[in-house]
Design a protein around this motif. Sequence first.
Motif, short mmCIF file in Angstrom:
data_model
loop_
_atom_site.label_atom_id
_atom_site.label_comp_id
_atom_site.label_asym_id
_atom_site.label_seq_id
_atom_site.Cartn_x
_atom_site.Cartn_y
_atom_site.Cartn_z
N ILE A 38 -4.99 -3.91 7.84
CA ILE A 38 -5.27 -5.34 8.05
C ILE A 38 -5.01 -6.18 6.81
O ILE A 38 -5.25 -7.38 6.81
CB ILE A 38 -6.69 -5.59 8.59
N VAL A 39 -4.51 -5.56 5.76
CA VAL A 39 -4.11 -6.33 4.58
C VAL A 39 -2.80 -7.04 4.93
O VAL A 39 -1.85 -6.40 5.38
CB VAL A 39 -3.92 -5.42 3.35
N PRO A 40 -2.76 -8.35 4.77
CA PRO A 40 -1.51 -9.06 5.09
C PRO A 40 -0.33 -8.46 4.33
O PRO A 40 -0.45 -8.13 3.15
CB PRO A 40 -1.79 -10.50 4.62
N PRO A 41 0.81 -8.31 5.01
CA PRO A 41 1.96 -7.65 4.37
C PRO A 41 2.50 -8.40 3.16
O PRO A 41 3.22 -7.81 2.35
CB PRO A 41 3.00 -7.58 5.49
N GLN A 42 2.15 -9.68 2.99
CA GLN A 42 2.61 -10.44 1.84
C GLN A 42 1.92 -9.99 0.55
O GLN A 42 2.37 -10.30 -0.54
CB GLN A 42 2.36 -11.95 2.02
N LEU A 43 0.80 -9.29 0.69
CA LEU A 43 0.06 -8.84 -0.48
C LEU A 43 0.55 -7.46 -0.90
O LEU A 43 0.81 -6.60 -0.05
CB LEU A 43 -1.45 -8.80 -0.19
N PRO A 44 0.65 -7.23 -2.20
CA PRO A 44 1.14 -5.93 -2.68
C PRO A 44 0.03 -4.88 -2.68
O PRO A 44 -1.15 -5.21 -2.70
CB PRO A 44 1.58 -6.24 -4.12
N ALA A 45 0.43 -3.63 -2.66
CA ALA A 45 -0.48 -2.50 -2.89
C ALA A 45 -1.72 -2.55 -2.00
O ALA A 45 -2.85 -2.62 -2.48
CB ALA A 45 -0.86 -2.42 -4.36
N ALA A 46 -1.51 -2.48 -0.70
CA ALA A 46 -2.61 -2.61 0.26
C ALA A 46 -3.74 -1.62 0.00
O ALA A 46 -4.91 -1.99 0.00
CB ALA A 46 -2.09 -2.45 1.69
N THR A 47 -3.39 -0.36 -0.25
CA THR A 47 -4.44 0.64 -0.46
C THR A 47 -5.23 0.36 -1.73
O THR A 47 -6.46 0.50 -1.74
CB THR A 47 -3.83 2.06 -0.49
N ALA A 48 -4.56 -0.08 -2.78
CA ALA A 48 -5.28 -0.44 -4.01
C ALA A 48 -6.23 -1.60 -3.76
O ALA A 48 -7.36 -1.60 -4.26
CB ALA A 48 -4.28 -0.78 -5.12
N LEU A 49 -5.79 -2.58 -2.98
CA LEU A 49 -6.66 -3.70 -2.65
C LEU A 49 -7.86 -3.25 -1.82
O LEU A 49 -8.97 -3.76 -1.99
CB LEU A 49 -5.88 -4.79 -1.91
N VAL A 50 -7.65 -2.29 -0.94
CA VAL A 50 -8.75 -1.73 -0.15
C VAL A 50 -9.77 -1.08 -1.07
O VAL A 50 -10.98 -1.30 -0.94
CB VAL A 50 -8.23 -0.72 0.90
#
Length: 138
Positions: A38-50
């Motif tokens: 559910i992290v918007p694809p425009q944001l980098p490194a989804a797993t790191a943000l999670v």
Amino acid sequence: MSTQRLARLKTPLVYVMGSVYVIAGVGHFLVPDLFAQIVPPQLPAATALVYLSGIAEIGLGIGVMVPRTRRVAAWGLVALLLAVFPANVYMATSGVVIQGAPPAIADPGVGRWVRLPLQVVLVVWAWWYTADPPENAI
């Protein structure tokens, strides 16, 4: 609900709120792939943000339960809720099927839209603890 009754609930509710954030934060480490979807694809490194948001939820959830850090942690929760709001908007509008999510939000539909006004409730709930505590409060 009367103001007096609501005031009596304020202390026990902070422990409910804090516990919910700690549990949610731990969930970010147990099923990071679920949250990464559910992290918007425009944001980098989804797993790191999670992982970062999980750390923030755990730390702020604990912090809001500690009287000494409650106010600053509550402001942190307000900021965190605002920061993750784009993920909730993306989840509601993207049409992406979220693998591993509960049925109410796995498929696009009303369940995802409910999260948007719920975010407002959560912001108000956290904001309730941002006021200076009375001098005789613990």
